[in-house]
Write an enzyme that holds these catalytic residues in place. Structure first.
Site, short mmCIF file in Angstrom:
data_model
loop_
_atom_site.label_atom_id
_atom_site.label_comp_id
_atom_site.label_asym_id
_atom_site.label_seq_id
_atom_site.Cartn_x
_atom_site.Cartn_y
_atom_site.Cartn_z
N PHE A 1 0.86 -1.18 0.00
CA PHE A 1 0.00 0.00 0.00
C PHE A 1 0.90 1.23 0.00
O PHE A 1 1.55 1.54 1.00
CB PHE A 1 -0.94 0.06 1.21
CG PHE A 1 -1.87 1.24 1.13
CD1 PHE A 1 -3.04 1.16 0.39
CD2 PHE A 1 -1.55 2.44 1.73
CE1 PHE A 1 -3.89 2.26 0.28
CE2 PHE A 1 -2.38 3.55 1.62
CZ PHE A 1 -3.56 3.45 0.90
N ASP B 1 9.75 2.97 1.47
CA ASP B 1 8.57 3.75 1.82
C ASP B 1 8.40 3.68 3.34
O ASP B 1 7.81 2.74 3.87
CB ASP B 1 7.34 3.19 1.10
CG ASP B 1 6.07 3.97 1.42
OD1 ASP B 1 6.08 4.76 2.38
OD2 ASP B 1 5.07 3.78 0.71
N LYS C 1 3.18 11.46 6.69
CA LYS C 1 2.38 11.25 7.88
C LYS C 1 2.93 12.00 9.10
O LYS C 1 2.67 13.18 9.27
CB LYS C 1 2.21 9.76 8.16
CG LYS C 1 1.33 9.06 7.11
CD LYS C 1 0.94 7.68 7.52
CE LYS C 1 0.17 6.93 6.45
NZ LYS C 1 -1.14 7.52 6.10
#
Length: 403
Positions: free
Chosen positions: A142, A227, A256
């Protein structure tokens, strides 16, 4: 639900696209690890905005940094310099042990930027013929929801009905070094991986996998793009999840928690050789690296430089996983995975679905979120106290026993 909550939810459902299925709670205020809804009920937040709130809700230093910057300047666009940009890039590069930073806003933008970076590096530095660059990715990944990113997703819900899809990606099983090695060809420019797969259920790769990826990519002249948007910035007990295997990738993708739960901030961080392929006009973002974002992110970097939050995640994370393993030993859960203050918990069919357990915990005053049917994710803010963490785990145990 009371009338006020019902009205808020009804308005949202009547006038917003149904691209999410949130739990039936309407948050009005928050502080630290706790949120309060419109009715005045308090809940312990064990999701932390999918790690965007690593430092908790409204961390005083982050709010102060934002307020100070709001009184000065919030946006210039990259048409002009501003006085926070250079410091932000320098300090984030230093935190990562890299040379250069390319700031964006959302995590998906960072991934898209990394795809463009890897292809441009492949053509200009590695010498791959134009139009033939390929990137190896892992199944069950994801990385976001843009058209290009869902093109290499294996999740039908994320991918269906968005074709035609962007070519140039080779998908291999996560954790399988042999498959990864076989997929790397002459036109491969990068391997793009999550050091821990979050949305898939907090999947930790086999020991030695990340080190093996690092060695393969180095040997084959391929970029290793990590990531760390969800796994990085203290979540796993280290600044970066790659550190658990002593690995430094060629490229970090951050987001984030970099915005402290205040503003969206993301970045691609790498060496001068890699990010130096860009020239003015070839890539950009109006809001990327804006003064407000830089001010908040600079304070996030300072919090991380103390090491306090990494230590808390390691210590409390050890406690979290020991407690969850006890529940597994009692047969209350089927499996537990994760690292630091991050766990994926697979529940038994007799306990209902992950969604049903999340709803029961909501009624008990605890916020978690399900994924892939039978898994519940736990990602408490790194500021959570041991007492509050135990309070939440006691309610999880009680709901599992009551099922």
């Amino acid at each position: 639900m009371t009338a006020r909550t019902e009205r808020s939810i009804a308005a949202a459902e009547a006038h917003s696209a149904r691209n999410y299925h949130p739990l039936p709670v309407v948050v009005a205020t928050a502080e630290g690890a706790w949120v309060t809804d419109v009715e005045g009920r308090r809940y312990l937040d064990l999701l932390a905005g999918y790690s965007a709130l690593n430092f908790g809700h409204r961390h005083p230093r982050l709010i102060a940094a934002a307020r100070d910057q709001l009184d000065r300047v919030t946006l210039t666009s990259r048409a002009f310099h501003h006085d926070r940009f250079g410091d932000f890039c320098e300090r984030l590069a230093d935190l990562c042990g890299m040379d250069m930073v390319l700031p964006m806003n959302t995590g998906a933008e960072a991934v898209e930027t990394a795809v463009k970076t890897a292809r441009k590096w492949g053509y200009r530095v590695k010498g791959v013929p134009d139009g033939r660059a390929r990137i190896v990715v892992a199944a069950d990944n994801f990385h976001g929801r843009t058209t290009t990113i869902v093109s290499f997703s294996t999740d039908p819900e994320a991918r269906a009905d968005y074709g035609p899809y962007t070519p140039g990606f080779d998908i291999v099983p996560y954790g399988d070094l042999a498959a990864l090695e076989a997929a790397i060809g002459e036109d491969t420019v990068a391997v793009l991986l999550e050091p821990i797969q979050g949305e898939a259920g907090v999947l930790v790769p086999p020991d030695g996998y990340l080190a093996g990826v690092r060695e393969l990519t180095r040997t084959r002249n391929v970029l290793f793009v990590a990531d760390e948007i969800q796994s990085g910035l203290g979540r796993t007990g280290r600044t970066f999840a790659c550190e658990h295997e002593g690995v430094v990738p060629d490229v970090y993708l951050l987001g984030k928690a970099l915005g402290g739960g205040v503003v969206p901030v993301s970045a691609v961080v790498s060496s001068r050789e890699v990010l130096g392929v860009f020239r003015p006009g070839e890539h950009g973002s109006t809001f990327g690296g804006n003064p407000l974002a830089c001010a908040v992110a600079l304070e996030v970097i300072e919090l991380l430089r103390t090491g306090e939050y990494q230590r808390r995640a390691a210590e409390l994370g050890g406690h979290l996983h020991r407690e969850l393993e006890v529940m597994a030993g009692e047969g209350l859960v089927e499996a537990v995975r994760g690292r630091g203050l991050w766990a994926g918990v697979d529940i038994a069919p007799r306990n209902g679905t992950g969604r049903e357990l999340s709803e029961r915990l909501l009624r008990a005053g605890v916020l978690v979120k399900d994924t892939h049917g039978a898994t519940v994710r736990l990602a408490p803010p790194l500021v959570i106290s041991k007492e509050d963490l135990d309070w939440g785990l006691d309610r999880l145990r009680a709901e599992l026993r009551a099922a």
